[in-house]
Enzyme design. Sequence first.
Site, PDB file in Angstrom:
ATOM      1  N   SER A 163      27.905  -0.842 -26.032  1.00  0.00           N
ATOM      2  CA  SER A 163      29.301  -0.392 -26.143  1.00  0.00           C
ATOM      3  C   SER A 163      30.000  -0.779 -27.439  1.00  0.00           C
ATOM      4  O   SER A 163      31.220  -0.865 -27.467  1.00  0.00           O
ATOM      5  CB  SER A 163      30.115  -0.934 -24.957  1.00  0.00           C
ATOM      6  N   TYR A 176      31.813  -8.106 -19.645  1.00  0.00           N
ATOM      7  CA  TYR A 176      31.223  -6.826 -20.042  1.00  0.00           C
ATOM      8  C   TYR A 176      30.692  -6.888 -21.470  1.00  0.00           C
ATOM      9  O   TYR A 176      29.553  -6.500 -21.745  1.00  0.00           O
ATOM     10  CB  TYR A 176      32.279  -5.730 -19.909  1.00  0.00           C
TER      11      TYR A 176
END
Length: 268
Positions: A163, A176
């Site tokens: 990401s 995350y």
Amino acid sequence: MERDEVGVRPLEGRVAVVTGASRRAGIGFAVAAELLAAGASVLVHSWSPADAEQPWGADPGGDAGIVESLGGEGPRLRHVAADLADPRAPELVVGTAVRAFGAVDVVVANHARGSNQSLAEVTAAELDRTWAVNARASVLLAQAFAAAHDDRRAGGRVILFTSGQNLAPMSQELPYAISKGAIHQMTLTLSDALVDRGITVNTVNPGPVDTGWADPDLAERVGRALPAGRWARPDEVARLVRWLASDESQWITGQVINAEGSFRRWVM
């Protein structure tokens, strides 16, 4: 012209596993649809309870709606539900593909657990669960794939997702960001572990993708930071994955591909 109309199906005869295909608005669904269109047989994985915990919720059609929208289970499409927080789940998912189709050639580890915890809020339990789903399950999927793959079959591919946490901080999404950072770092090492078997390992950072999760304010701010003035679409990510799964990408391995449309984080 559609690929099927001209008989150009670059993944004809290949078998792919796509994890995290639990929402029709999501990347996993788009990837599964793209690989099916390219001729592959596809096992789609989902775990709807994870989406149900999020603000955007589970797909209103449930798993049955996902499968039906992809054409329904048949000779080239199967589905399995599994919680990838369970260390046994990756082997179950890959094994299901082998039992259904007789082989496995491609694993697309698209699944992810999001987590909005800052340093002040972060808990050991959330760190452990996010790590288990995002990072550990990706490694175990690669391991199960490697164990099941017949090296006499061409086109072995492992495709992971990260990401862009190496490009800018994500301090409000600590579990995350850390778990996705592990995927970035494991890419080259997994590639080295499998390259002598003719299996490539690459990772996609798709940047901001419109899968319906962002609130209107975030959607507008991110849109300003993208030169195209819009978020990426899931089908645009899916086409990159299809290329990585094809023979055309066979000389590419150990790479993290930032397909972000020149996302300008500083504008936000």
